[in-house]
Design an enzyme around this catalytic site. Structure first.
Site, PDB file in Angstrom:
ATOM      1  N   ASP A 153       0.765  -1.249   0.000  1.00 25.35           N
ATOM      2  CA  ASP A 153       0.000   0.000   0.000  1.00 25.35           C
ATOM      3  C   ASP A 153       0.800   1.307   0.000  1.00 25.35           C
ATOM      4  OD1 ASP A 153      -2.543   0.593  -0.564  1.00 25.35           O
ATOM      5  OD2 ASP A 153      -3.322   0.405   1.455  1.00 25.35           O
ATOM      6  N   HIS A 177      -3.401  -1.116  -2.646  1.00 25.92           N
ATOM      7  CA  HIS A 177      -4.810  -1.406  -2.331  1.00 25.92           C
ATOM      8  C   HIS A 177      -5.756  -0.297  -2.767  1.00 25.92           C
ATOM      9  CE1 HIS A 177      -4.244  -5.101   0.085  1.00 25.92           C
ATOM     10  NE2 HIS A 177      -2.991  -4.635   0.115  1.00 25.92           N
ATOM     11  N   ARG A 287     -16.573   2.888   5.980  1.00 27.60           N
ATOM     12  CA  ARG A 287     -15.757   3.701   6.872  1.00 27.60           C
ATOM     13  C   ARG A 287     -16.105   5.162   6.592  1.00 27.60           C
ATOM     14  NH1 ARG A 287     -11.126   5.511   6.162  1.00 27.60           N
ATOM     15  NH2 ARG A 287     -10.823   4.504   4.159  1.00 27.60           N
ATOM     16  N   ARG A 325     -10.858   8.487  11.498  1.00 28.10           N
ATOM     17  CA  ARG A 325     -10.208   9.800  11.371  1.00 28.10           C
ATOM     18  C   ARG A 325     -11.114  10.975  11.798  1.00 28.10           C
ATOM     19  NH1 ARG A 325      -7.980   8.563   5.198  1.00 28.10           N
ATOM     20  NH2 ARG A 325      -7.393   6.422   5.652  1.00 28.10           N
ATOM     21  N   ASP A 386     -13.090   3.776  -5.077  1.00 28.16           N
ATOM     22  CA  ASP A 386     -12.644   2.749  -4.136  1.00 28.16           C
ATOM     23  C   ASP A 386     -11.708   1.800  -4.867  1.00 28.16           C
ATOM     24  OD1 ASP A 386     -12.563   1.366  -1.738  1.00 28.16           O
ATOM     25  OD2 ASP A 386     -14.731   1.447  -1.469  1.00 28.16           O
ATOM     26  N   LEU A 390     -14.198  -4.487  -0.506  1.00 25.89           N
ATOM     27  CA  LEU A 390     -14.436  -5.882  -0.132  1.00 25.89           C
ATOM     28  C   LEU A 390     -15.843  -6.111   0.393  1.00 25.89           C
ATOM     29  CD1 LEU A 390     -11.031  -6.748   1.550  1.00 25.89           C
ATOM     30  CD2 LEU A 390     -11.847  -7.360  -0.708  1.00 25.89           C
ATOM     31  N   GLU A 394     -18.130  -9.377   0.088  1.00 32.96           N
ATOM     32  CA  GLU A 394     -18.623 -10.080   1.287  1.00 32.96           C
ATOM     33  C   GLU A 394     -20.150 -10.157   1.247  1.00 32.96           C
ATOM     34  OE1 GLU A 394     -14.872  -8.352   3.920  1.00 32.96           O
ATOM     35  OE2 GLU A 394     -16.899  -7.665   4.354  1.00 32.96           O
ATOM     36  N   TYR A 513      25.910   5.315 -32.064  1.00 26.81           N
ATOM     37  CA  TYR A 513      26.131   6.597 -31.381  1.00 26.81           C
ATOM     38  C   TYR A 513      25.072   6.848 -30.293  1.00 26.81           C
ATOM     39  CZ  TYR A 513      26.968  11.569 -30.697  1.00 26.81           C
ATOM     40  OH  TYR A 513      27.227  12.793 -30.129  1.00 26.81           O
ATOM     41  N   ASP A 514      23.820   7.211 -30.709  1.00 23.33           N
ATOM     42  CA  ASP A 514      22.786   7.580 -29.723  1.00 23.33           C
ATOM     43  C   ASP A 514      22.356   6.379 -28.895  1.00 23.33           C
ATOM     44  OD1 ASP A 514      21.961  10.455 -30.416  1.00 23.33           O
ATOM     45  OD2 ASP A 514      21.971   9.459 -32.372  1.00 23.33           O
ATOM     46  N   ASP A 696      22.016   0.008 -29.182  1.00 21.06           N
ATOM     47  CA  ASP A 696      20.936   0.016 -28.198  1.00 21.06           C
ATOM     48  C   ASP A 696      19.562  -0.113 -28.843  1.00 21.06           C
ATOM     49  OD1 ASP A 696      20.999   2.654 -29.414  1.00 21.06           O
ATOM     50  OD2 ASP A 696      19.429   3.101 -27.948  1.00 21.06           O
TER      51      ASP A 696
HETATM   52  C1  GDG Z   1      -8.413  -0.689   1.117  1.00 23.50           C
HETATM   53  C2  GDG Z   1      -9.024  -0.006  -0.101  1.00 23.50           C
HETATM   54  C3  GDG Z   1      -9.740  -2.246  -0.886  1.00 23.50           C
HETATM   55  C4  GDG Z   1     -15.808  -2.842   7.713  1.00 23.50           C
HETATM   56  N1  GDG Z   1     -16.618  -2.424   8.681  1.00 23.50           N
HETATM   57  C5  GDG Z   1     -16.651  -3.382   9.587  1.00 23.50           C
HETATM   58  C6  GDG Z   1     -15.840  -4.411   9.178  1.00 23.50           C
HETATM   59  N2  GDG Z   1     -15.339  -4.046   8.007  1.00 23.50           N
HETATM   60  C7  GDG Z   1     -14.433  -4.847   7.184  1.00 23.50           C
HETATM   61  C8  GDG Z   1     -15.174  -5.391   5.987  1.00 23.50           C
HETATM   62  C9  GDG Z   1     -14.079  -5.469   4.965  1.00 23.50           C
HETATM   63  C10 GDG Z   1     -13.134  -4.358   5.368  1.00 23.50           C
HETATM   64  O1  GDG Z   1     -13.399  -4.040   6.718  1.00 23.50           O
HETATM   65  C11 GDG Z   1     -13.314  -3.104   4.540  1.00 23.50           C
HETATM   66  O2  GDG Z   1     -12.988  -3.397   3.256  1.00 23.50           O
HETATM   67  P1  GDG Z   1     -12.703  -2.313   2.134  1.00 23.50           P
HETATM   68  O3  GDG Z   1     -12.591  -3.046   0.862  1.00 23.50           O
HETATM   69  O4  GDG Z   1     -13.713  -1.267   2.219  1.00 23.50           O
HETATM   70  O5  GDG Z   1     -11.226  -1.857   2.491  1.00 23.50           O
HETATM   71  P2  GDG Z   1     -10.407  -0.650   3.148  1.00 23.50           P
HETATM   72  O6  GDG Z   1     -10.019  -1.097   4.486  1.00 23.50           O
HETATM   73  O7  GDG Z   1     -11.086   0.624   3.042  1.00 23.50           O
HETATM   74  O8  GDG Z   1      -9.014  -0.567   2.306  1.00 23.50           O
HETATM   75  C12 GDG Z   1     -10.190  -0.811  -0.619  1.00 23.50           C
HETATM   76  C13 GDG Z   1      -9.084  -2.831   0.337  1.00 23.50           C
HETATM   77  O9  GDG Z   1      -8.023  -2.028   0.803  1.00 23.50           O
HETATM   78  C14 GDG Z   1      -8.520  -4.204   0.049  1.00 23.50           C
HETATM   79  O10 GDG Z   1      -7.521  -4.142  -0.925  1.00 23.50           O
HETATM   80  O11 GDG Z   1     -10.866  -3.007  -1.185  1.00 23.50           O
HETATM   81  O12 GDG Z   1     -10.677  -0.234  -1.794  1.00 23.50           O
HETATM   82  O13 GDG Z   1      -9.428   1.314   0.226  1.00 23.50           O
HETATM   83  O14 GDG Z   1     -13.412  -6.688   5.048  1.00 23.50           O
HETATM   84  O15 GDG Z   1     -15.754  -6.593   6.320  1.00 23.50           O
HETATM   85  N3  GDG Z   1     -15.664  -5.535   9.868  1.00 23.50           N
HETATM   86  C15 GDG Z   1     -16.313  -5.635  11.030  1.00 23.50           C
HETATM   87  N4  GDG Z   1     -17.084  -4.651  11.521  1.00 23.50           N
HETATM   88  C16 GDG Z   1     -17.299  -3.527  10.830  1.00 23.50           C
HETATM   89  O16 GDG Z   1     -18.026  -2.646  11.296  1.00 23.50           O
HETATM   90  N5  GDG Z   1     -16.150  -6.740  11.740  1.00 23.50           N
END
Ligand code: GDG
Length: 742
Positions: A153, A177, A287, A325, A386, A390, A394, A513-514, A696
């Site tokens: 990252d 990421h 977030r 934050r 984004d 994930l 999920e 040359y070049d 080259d």
């Molecule tokens: C970066 C990139 C990229 C979230 N809230 C809760 C919770 N979570 C878990 C989710 C998920 C993870 O956190 C968030 O996943 P993101 O994909 O939104 O990832 P970021 O942390 O923002 O970070 C993003 C990622 O990296 C991976 O490469 O997808 O684009 O910004 O797993 O389940 N888990 C629990 N409670 C919550 O309230 N337990």
């Protein structure tokens, strides 16, 4: 997929360790951090052993910052058979400037297309360098031969190169990421920061991104920042070949899918259902961040309530915002705006029995999260930008009853894989409102078929496939590097060439040359030879056993000015003119140059159509240079130009015209001569017991191809070539030439 992989330990370098410490009255509590990276790697570590059949002890070592690390902490406490941590300590002030300042005050907004939120500050960049160095020191302390170092990252862009400098043959992967933005955004960074970031990343063997767009953006930034040759996704740095590729991060599908049947999750679902009665549930969890488009999401939902009043009282939107934050002004302000908007919408539409939005500003437990994914009828995932997201994956994994519909922003990296979701643009409230309506009204069969396709995909390319794919590709890259390095001249070859030289009495040395004796400049007339290089050539040329041939595409006057009064043979315009020392220029070739007028007309058209390009006219040829143009744009024009020229050649009925492509230049010339033919002419009826050629460029390949197998042919740079050997750069070649004379 994983049986090729061979490494001893996986060393993860990421900004944070996967957990933080919370002080208690007597001691401390360890809490797992949330976030995509942590979820991914922890799943990987828990399943590492059983998933792989490769050698080594397969341990994961994780280097990162630990929040509130207790004074009496010892890493040993966290060590087990599979896992070990290496805490990195950063002084608080340094961390503020590095993480708060450079990472989250500049890179995060810029790379998420919020340039107006970016703060450009030299102090912050210095802290970024210093912090990366501290990570490097820690990594150097812990790594052992055979380790696979995986840097993660935007906080650690400089780390791969820093490690590479200390351990040149280390195996290093880098994964980003977040999005890699288009060059137009990236170029907002000051020149030397840009250079350091790109070169920092290029210290890795393999650089991974979530989507093909991010990979392409990166490659374009490499071309524009460094000028290194990039062929598809392979970057030829002077010393090493580096690969950039696309690896969409996956989730631990089984973990989420099977969790829906866990008794605690089922109990949680039961508890939540009581509050819902027969209302439909729209769910989102993000977030707190401006990139997540939270206000736009509310706007879309409000418009849905307004446009489809029949759904009022029948649907509830559970919006979960995970604290993040919020000590920063911008985030605090955004939180207040979100909360007041929710208050306004609820005030407008609520009844005694119904509230349209249930808002929670908190983290959910894993069981709560899974229960909500499973229970909800609509997953509303609408970030403005984004890297992947994930949550979207999920959500799909948790649809065990196949009754949910995913609404997904096209700005999330996940949209590239989850295209059976209802894909929307988050700025278009009407589209979002209609998507919510369509999702709620969707027929069961359609929901099933959409989910099934997505589930199959993400169940297959899961977090393990993702990681092992990345490892495999890294090893493939290492193998490619090895194959190239076999031909890169080492000390042994150098001394072998030098002794062959010294044992010979009749030597001929062809030097382009070049790019061979002189580095490229913005304009050809600026690329003049420097004194020390001239001295090396003079010394070689003074030896009566040597014939030195400067063999170039340059025009004759330029070459003559550079090698005034030297005992060298000059070959100009790829062999159209030849001049032996002390003699006049000669040409034995007669060409019909009537074609030049028509070609010149076209080339001038392309100068106007491709900013930065220019034409160079020589006696027997015309060259179109595009070194100073946008590389991708120039490539597009180059394709068009090739077609236009082919047409001219066709109608001219002149079979003699040839298109020659060199380093950022296309040249139209007669096909009657090339560097190879010129070299053969110079060697005709003579015996040489040492033949050496260095170049080259593609135009030098003509030379390499015709020389006898005993010749020492050398290509500068790592691109594929007919040459027997390769050297990384010009200084390397000059050293080799200097070392020949005892
Ligand atoms: C970066 C990139 C990229 C979230 N809230 C809760 C919770 N979570 C878990 C989710 C998920 C993870 O956190 C968030 O996943 P993101 O994909 O939104 O990832 P970021 O942390 O923002 O970070 C993003 C990622 O990296 C991976 O490469 O997808 O684009 O910004 O797993 O389940 N888990 C629990 N409670 C919550 O309230 N337990």
């Amino acid at each position: 997929m994983d049986n090729k992989i061979q490494f001893e330990r996986l060393v993860i370098a990421a900004y944070r360790l996967p957990f933080k410490f919370t002080k208690l009255k007597n001691g401390y509590k360890v809490v797992q951090n949330s976030g995509g990276l942590v979820s991914a790697i922890l799943s990987l570590s828990q399943n590492f052993k059983k998933r792989s059949s490769y050698i080594g002890n397969n341990k994961i070592v994780w280097a990162g910052i630990a929040e509130n690390l207790p004074d009496n902490f010892t890493a040993k406490k966290f060590e087990n058979e599979f896992f070990e941590i290496a805490p990195v300590n950063l002084p608080q002030k340094l961390n503020e400037l590095f993480y708060g300042g450079f990472c989250n005050g500049l890179i995060w907004p810029l790379f998420h297309y919020f340039p107006s939120y970016s703060v450009f500050d030299n102090e912050n960049f210095k802290a970024y360098e210093e912090a990366n160095l501290k990570f490097c020191e820690e990594i150097i302390k812990i790594i052992k031969p055979g380790d696979f170092i995986w840097v993660h990252d935007y906080q650690l862009f400089l780390l791969p190169e820093m490690i590479r400098k200390k351990v040149p043959d280390a195996t290093i992967g880098f994964f980003l990421h977040i999005p890699f933005p288009s060059f137009e955004l990236f170029r907002l960074l000051p020149h030397h920061w840009r250079g350091k970031i790109i070169n920092g990343m290029l210290g890795a063997d393999l650089i991974g991104f979530h989507t093909q767009d991010y990979t392409q953006h990166f490659i374009k930034s490499v071309k524009r920042t460094t000028g290194f040759e990039c062929l598809q996704n392979v970057i030829y740095t002077p010393k090493r070949l580096v690969k950039a590729d696309t690896f969409p991060i996956g989730i631990d599908y089984e973990k989420f899918h099977s969790a829906c049947l866990d008794k605690h999750v089922l109990a949680e679902k039961q508890r939540l259902k009581i509050h819902l009665s027969d209302q439909k549930l729209v769910f989102s969890v993000d977030r707190l961040d401006y990139s997540k488009g939270l206000l736009l999401k509310l706007k879309g939902y409000e418009l849905f309530l307004e446009r489809f009043p029949g759904w009022q009282s029948k649907v509830v939107f559970n919006m979960v915002v995970v604290p993040s934050r919020d000590n920063i002004k911008r985030y605090e302000k955004m939180k207040n705006e979100i909360e007041s908007t929710i208050g306004r919408i609820n005030g407008k539409y609520s009844s005694l029995a119904w509230r349209p939005i249930i808002y929670q500003y908190k983290s959910l437990s894993f069981n709560e999260l899974v229960a909500l994914y499973d229970l909800s009828d609509v997953g509303l995932i609408t970030p403005l930008r984004d890297g992947m997201n994930l949550v979207a994956k999920e959500y799909v994994a948790c649809q065990v009853e196949n009754k949910g519909v995913l609404i997904l922003s096209e700005m999330a990296g996940a949209a590239a894989e989850l295209n059976e979701a209802l894909i929307i643009n988050p700025t278009d409230s009407t589209e979002m409102a209609e998507a919510i309506f369509n999702a709620l009204e969707m027929k069961t069969a359609e929901k099933h078929s959409r989910l099934e396709r997505m589930q199959n995909r993400i169940a297959t390319y899961n977090v393990f496939t993702w990681a092992f794919d990345f490892f495999n590709q890294t090893f493939n890259t290492k193998e490619q590097q090895r194959l190239i390095s076999v031909r890169v001249i080492d000390k042994n070859n150098s001394s072998q060439i030098a002794s062959a030289y010294q044992n010979a009495d009749h030597r001929i040395l062809f030097l382009d040359y070049d790019g061979t004796l002189v580095p490229f400049s913005k304009y050809p007339e600026l690329a003049t030879i420097d004194r020390s290089t001239l001295e090396i050539i003079r010394k070689l040329a003074e030896d009566p056993k040597n014939q030195i041939v400067i063999i170039s595409g340059r025009d004759k006057n330029f070459l003559e000015r550079q090698f005034k009064e030297m005992n060298v043979t000059l070959v100009a315009e790829h062999g159209y003119f030849i001049k032996s020392a002390g003699s006049n220029w000669e040409t034995t070739i007669t060409i019909d140059s009537q074609w030049k007028e028509a070609v010149m007309k076209i080339l001038i058209e392309y100068v106007n159509r491709c900013n930065g390009s220019f034409v160079e006219e020589k006696t027997g040829s015309i060259a179109w240079h595009y070194r100073n143009s946008d590389p991708d744009f120039a490539l597009l024009r180059l394709h068009e130009l090739r077609d236009d020229l082919a047409e001219i050649i066709r109608v001219s009925h002149n079979k003699d015209i040839e298109i020659l492509e060199g380093n950022n230049v296309l040249e139209v010339k007669s096909g009657k001569y090339d560097k190879g033919q010129a070299a053969l002419a110079l060697m005709k009826n003579k015996h040489f017991d040492f033949i050496f050629a260095a170049g080259d460029d593609k135009t030098d390949e003509f030379l390499f191809k015709v020389l006898p197998a005993s010749a020492y042919t050398i290509r500068i740079g790592l691109s594929s070539s007919f040459a027997k050997y390769k050297v990384p750069d010009i200084p390397f070649l000059l050293k080799l030439l200097k070392g020949m004379e005892p």
